[in-house]
Write a protein that holds these residues in place. Structure first.
Motif, short mmCIF file in Angstrom:
data_model
loop_
_atom_site.label_atom_id
_atom_site.label_comp_id
_atom_site.label_asym_id
_atom_site.label_seq_id
_atom_site.Cartn_x
_atom_site.Cartn_y
_atom_site.Cartn_z
N SER A 24 0.83 -1.20 0.00
CA SER A 24 0.00 0.00 0.00
C SER A 24 0.87 1.25 0.00
N ALA A 25 1.87 1.24 0.84
CA ALA A 25 2.70 2.45 1.01
C ALA A 25 3.53 2.73 -0.24
N LEU A 28 2.98 5.15 -6.56
CA LEU A 28 3.38 6.29 -7.38
C LEU A 28 4.04 7.36 -6.53
N GLY A 29 3.65 7.41 -5.26
CA GLY A 29 4.25 8.38 -4.33
C GLY A 29 5.75 8.19 -4.23
N ASN A 30 6.21 6.95 -4.18
CA ASN A 30 7.64 6.68 -4.03
C ASN A 30 8.41 6.84 -5.33
N TYR A 111 -5.24 8.80 -9.12
CA TYR A 111 -4.21 7.77 -9.08
C TYR A 111 -4.35 6.81 -10.26
N PHE A 232 1.28 11.01 2.47
CA PHE A 232 0.85 10.34 1.24
C PHE A 232 1.60 9.03 1.04
N MET A 238 -6.23 8.25 6.14
CA MET A 238 -7.49 8.02 5.43
C MET A 238 -8.05 6.61 5.61
N SER A 326 -1.08 -0.35 -4.41
CA SER A 326 -1.54 0.81 -3.63
C SER A 326 -3.02 1.07 -3.88
N LEU A 330 -6.52 1.42 -1.51
CA LEU A 330 -7.41 2.59 -1.44
C LEU A 330 -8.86 2.16 -1.34
N MET A 394 -5.83 14.24 4.09
CA MET A 394 -4.96 13.28 4.81
C MET A 394 -4.34 13.90 6.07
#
Ligand code: PHE
Length: 449
Positions: A24-25, A28-30, A111, A232, A238, A326, A330, A394
């Motif tokens: 999950s973590a 795209l954030g990373n 996303y 994020f 969330m 991820s 969600l 968030m």
């Protein structure tokens, strides 16, 4: 009470929980956002501030979400309600779960569109569509994609369907199975790409860019970006981590487990940076290219390198997998809520939520073309949804969860669940009562102004 299980099921082991939460973590954030915001904010000093935020704000809030979910063994709204009752405090706290479910739909909608770009690029790389392209050509290609609602919509629909299929199959047959297959693949791909980056001429330049702490390059703005991103990237505020916590085996310690997840997420972000910047520097490109870094600069770089097409393909497959695991997370909180609260079948709940997310996503597809004139506070739907989730919903969810756990929940419950030494527990308490709420409030107020 302590040994009950969620009706959705339970992760087979502590390790599976770690991998699922890491799935999950890590997203795209990373791989997309972290490198480009590091590039935009000058490199090393930004990275350092980001690490501090993860350690002192992100990790304590993640511990809180996991312990609340695991103690209640229910969806986030139900969990907040049952812990409020157990602590003899107002059940209005469950409203945090409602904000979270809404944030989940909003995040999913943009996303999924970005994930759709990734799917398009997997195809492009596989067919060698950008081999030898100049930056102008790659830029025109990316902009052409954004201007084409039909193609965007097809990929957005395919990606949404991919997520529905996994979530509908349930915690063990869907989420857990996907975790077992995709997470090892993700780590292997990441290491292969790191090895490739290390073999390029730009590796030293990339390394220095990320780890030379030049504080003159750090702005107040960058500090705020770093704190917002720590939420994020760890999927906090969330309900996702709370929902995953509800399926966590009882025996495992929350403290140590969360540290492992935070460490893995951070390592992946750093490796992604170390895989991307050398490739950018080897080809004399600009690290501060912004959101297009991954979709314009990187394909140009790959297109000029030995075996670039092959490694470029691996790279986009890696991002596709990361985005997939991820996006699954969600949906999980709301699906669990629909099943537990209204007795819906999981399949029906997932399809229903999927349709809502898909429809919201159309506004993000249109943001780059037929709906680009429709703006809210000067932002198109895509930018607006990104902005209100990452910068408002968030952090707001995060502050409220911290305040709930720090001041309203019986301390003994937190102590029983988190299971760390007295000193570590005190550190958690200080962070959750003061450090996290104050730091997040600063970001929150700043972003509103
Ligand atoms: N953490 C994910 C990423 O870094 C995004 C995400 C946010 C996933 C919230 C689930 C919940 O891409």
């Amino acid at each position: 009470m302590q040994n009950k299980m969620s009706i959705q099921g339970s992760w087979a082991s502590r390790w599976i929980f770690i991998l699922a939460a890491t799935g999950s973590a890590v997203g795209l954030g990373n791989i997309w956002k972290f490198p480009y915001i590091t590039g935009e904010n000058g490199g090393g000093a930004f990275v350092l501030v980001y690490l501090v935020c993860i350690l002192f704000v992100g990790i304590p809030i993640m511990m809180t979400e996991v312990f609340i979910g695991r103690r209640a063994r229910r969806n986030p709204i139900g969990a907040l309600e049952s812990l409020s009752e157990e602590s003899n405090t107002s059940t209005a706290w469950k409203g945090i779960g409602l904000i979270g479910m809404l944030a989940g739909v909003f995040i999913f909608s943009f996303y999924s569109v970005v994930a759709g770009w990734v799917l398009q690029y997997i195809q492009t790389m596989a067919t060698g569509g950008l081999n030898g392209a100049t930056s102008e050509q790659a830029g025109a290609y990316f902009n052409g994609l954004l201007a084409d609602p039909q193609t965007l919509l097809i990929w957005h629909s395919i990606f949404t369907a991919m997520v529905i299929v996994v979530v509908a199959a349930g915690v063990n047959k869907g989420l857990e199975r996907a975790t077992r297959i995709m997470m090892p693949a993700l780590f292997v791909l990441l290491l292969v790409l790191l090895g490739y980056a290390m073999s390029t001429d730009g590796f030293a330049a990339g390394w220095n860019f990320m780890f030379e702490f030049d504080f003159s390059k750090l702005s107040w703005d960058a500090v705020l970006v770093a704190l917002g991103h720590s939420f994020f990237t760890l999927s906090l505020g969330m309900g996702t981590i709370m929902a995953y916590g509800a399926y966590m085996p009882k025996k495992a310690s929350v403290g140590g487990t969360v540290l492992a997840i935070g460490a893995l997420d951070t390592i992946v972000a750093l490796i992604a940076g170390l895989a991307i910047f050398p490739i950018i520097f080897s080809n004399g490109m600009d690290p501060a290219a912004g959101p297009g870094l991954m979709f314009i600069s990187l394909p140009v770089a790959f297109g000029q390198m030995a075996f670039g097409q092959f490694f470029g393909l691996l790279f986009f497959i890696l991002i596709g997998i990361a985005a997939w695991t991820s996006a699954i997370s969600l949906m999980e909180p709301t699906v669990a809520f629909l099943v537990e609260k209204f007795g819906m079948k999981r399949l029906n709940a997932t399809v229903l939520l999927g349709i809502v997310c898909w429809a919201m996503g159309i506004t993000c597809v249109g943001s780059f073309n037929f709906m680009s004139d429709y703006t809210l506070f000067g932002k198109n739907a895509f930018d607006f949804l990104d902005f209100i989730t990452a910068n408002i919903m968030m952090p707001l969810g995060g502050i409220l969860i911290a305040l709930f756990a720090g001041w309203a929940v019986k301390e003994q419950f937190a102590k029983e669940e988190i299971g760390v030494s007295d000193i570590a527990f005190s550190a958690w308490k200080i962070s959750i009562r003061f450090v996290a709420p104050i730091a997040v409030t600063i970001v929150f107020v700043y972003n509103l102004l």
